[in-house]
Design an enzyme around this catalytic site. Structure first.
Site, PDB file in Angstrom:
ATOM      1  N   ASP A 188       2.830  -5.862   1.573  1.00  0.00           N
ATOM      2  CA  ASP A 188       2.518  -5.805   2.985  1.00  0.00           C
ATOM      3  C   ASP A 188       2.718  -7.139   3.592  1.00  0.00           C
ATOM      4  O   ASP A 188       1.796  -7.947   3.325  1.00  0.00           O
ATOM      5  CB  ASP A 188       1.021  -5.261   2.763  1.00  0.00           C
ATOM      6  CG  ASP A 188       0.465  -5.192   4.457  1.00  0.00           C
ATOM      7  OD1 ASP A 188      -0.675  -4.769   4.339  1.00  0.00           O
ATOM      8  OD2 ASP A 188       1.533  -5.197   5.279  1.00  0.00           O
ATOM      9  N   ASP A 234       5.556  -6.022  10.279  1.00  0.00           N
ATOM     10  CA  ASP A 234       4.439  -5.558   9.255  1.00  0.00           C
ATOM     11  C   ASP A 234       5.012  -4.303   8.207  1.00  0.00           C
ATOM     12  O   ASP A 234       5.023  -3.241   9.006  1.00  0.00           O
ATOM     13  CB  ASP A 234       3.446  -4.996  10.233  1.00  0.00           C
ATOM     14  CG  ASP A 234       2.151  -4.344   9.353  1.00  0.00           C
ATOM     15  OD1 ASP A 234       1.329  -3.844  10.000  1.00  0.00           O
ATOM     16  OD2 ASP A 234       2.194  -4.851   8.127  1.00  0.00           O
TER      17      ASP A 234
HETATM   18  O1  LIG Z   1      -3.180  -3.143   8.143  1.00  0.00           O
HETATM   19  C1  LIG Z   1      -2.363  -3.350   7.036  1.00  0.00           C
HETATM   20  N1  LIG Z   1      -1.536  -4.283   7.105  1.00  0.00           N
HETATM   21  N2  LIG Z   1      -0.919  -4.528   8.316  1.00  0.00           N
HETATM   22  C2  LIG Z   1      -1.544  -5.457   9.057  1.00  0.00           C
HETATM   23  N3  LIG Z   1      -3.051  -6.159   8.799  1.00  0.00           N
HETATM   24  C3  LIG Z   1      -3.401  -6.723   9.759  1.00  0.00           C
HETATM   25  C4  LIG Z   1      -2.525  -6.741  11.001  1.00  0.00           C
HETATM   26  C5  LIG Z   1      -1.301  -5.954  10.461  1.00  0.00           C
HETATM   27  C6  LIG Z   1      -2.941  -2.498   5.873  1.00  0.00           C
HETATM   28  C7  LIG Z   1      -1.994  -1.853   5.056  1.00  0.00           C
HETATM   29  C8  LIG Z   1      -2.364  -1.053   4.237  1.00  0.00           C
HETATM   30  C9  LIG Z   1      -3.723  -1.432   3.466  1.00  0.00           C
HETATM   31 BR1  LIG Z   1      -4.174  -0.425   1.756  1.00  0.00          BR
HETATM   32  C10 LIG Z   1      -4.468  -2.288   4.109  1.00  0.00           C
HETATM   33  C11 LIG Z   1      -4.151  -2.894   5.059  1.00  0.00           C
END
Ligand SMILES: O=C(NNC1=NCCC1)c1ccc(Br)cc1
Length: 325
Positions: A213, A32
């Site tokens: 992401d 991630d």
């Molecule tokens: O949580 C984030 N990325 N990773 C993951 N999502 C779900 C499981 C892992 C995320 C990161 C930055 C922003 Br702005 C919004 C969301």
């Protein structure tokens, strides 16, 4: 050192799981680039939450970091928390001899239910690692000094295994040239400025501040860009009931073009016809959704699986490199 690990898609490419050796035990982790904690299901996770998951047993070779805890919540409101060990972690042959391994003592229902997922391996900047009282480094930050080149590349694919490579760029994995853009690290993400978006040769507006992401499934774009895109799909509606834009599954879904670093990159329309939105399979859920309330554009897996991306810390100014696959 350098190495490569497979990124295996879950159903509908909802996330991609990579086999990782943690203290000699193989777990399938969601890499991630939007977070910075390496956490795993463990023998400390209640059985009611960990049935069906591979579990890390710290007793084998883990060294407890006494009094250290972690607690993380993600953009989709999933989350987990627990305690911390130091142990050997191997990814595609790249070895971190003493990596902070965050053992879960509690996980949210989304993680409990996805039994293919045994935890997350964060690849954002270590400044957003959640361990207290002392912040820990990501796997990449732990090994980066030992890599042939201080970079990793991401090559996710639609419906088939891709790769994460550490320490080198495999030029057979992309077409044309790599276009680099500067990264803003102040929020701890791989954040950059994207440019104009188009579909059917029509302007959709500018995308602006964006993060790459791998942990987010879809693309979350500015509301104006999103509504201008779906205005070109007959029958598309923004459905509160469905939780976003849906459209007839047999609709003609246009390719999405985005300019980054002055170069245009294409996400095929078929990637944006994401999943059936209901059991009838008549309506389909869009792979582009509005970034309402997020404040950034998130370029998640729907975008990344059309690209080859270099996450580059070879110089004191981190940068992102984009190429078509
Ligand atoms: O949580 C984030 N990325 N990773 C993951 N999502 C779900 C499981 C892992 C995320 C990161 C930055 C922003 Br702005 C919004 C969301």
């Amino acid at each position: 050192q350098s190495g490569s690990v497979a990124a295996n898609p879950e159903q509908y490419d909802e996330s991609y799981l990579c086999p990782v050796q943690v203290g000699g035990q193989t777990l399938n982790l969601d890499f991630d680039t939007g977070s910075a904690d390496l956490w795993v299901f463990s023998t400390l996770t209640p059985a009611t939450q960990s049935t069906g998951h591979a579990k890390y047993n710290p007793k084998t070779s883990g060294k407890a970091k006494s009094g250290y805890t972690w607690n993380i919540s993600y953009g989709d409101n999933s989350g987990a928390s627990g305690t911390v060990y130091a142990d050997k972690v191997v990814v595609g042959g790249v070895t971190a001899t003493s990596q902070a391994v965050e053992a879960a003592t509690s996980v949210s229902t989304q993680f409990m239910q996805d039994t293919d997922n045994d935890g997350l391996l964060g690849l954002a900047f270590s400044t957003i690692n959640t361990v207290q009282p002392q912040q820990q480094t990501t796997f990449f930050d732990t090994v980066k000094g030992t890599l042939a080149k201080k970079l990793f590349t991401v090559d996710l694919k639609a419906g088939t295994a891709g790769t994460y490579d550490f320490g080198y760029i495999d030029s057979s994995k992309y077409a044309g040239t790599i276009t680099y853009v500067p990264v803003k690290t102040t929020n701890g993400f791989w954040e950059f400025t994207a440019g104009a978006a188009t579909a059917n040769n029509r302007s959709l507006g500018s995308v602006g501040d964006a993060i790459a992401d791998t942990g987010t499934t879809l693309m979350y774009l500015p509301t104006a860009v999103t509504s201008a895109y779906y205005a070109q799909i007959s029958g598309a509606t923004n459905s509160a009931a469905a939780g976003g834009y849906i459209f007839p599954c047999d609709a003609d879904v246009p390719d999405f073009h985005i300019t980054i670093g002055g170069k245009s990159f294409t996400v095929p329309g078929e990637y944006i016809n994401f999943t059936p939105a209901d059991n009838s399979g008549e309506q389909c859920f869009g792979g582009i959704q509005p970034n309402t309330g997020i404040g950034f554009t998130i370029l998640g897996d729907v975008f990344l699986k059309a690209m080859f991306v270099v996450f580059d810390q070879t110089t004191s100014a981190p940068r992102l490199g984009f190429a078509a696959q």
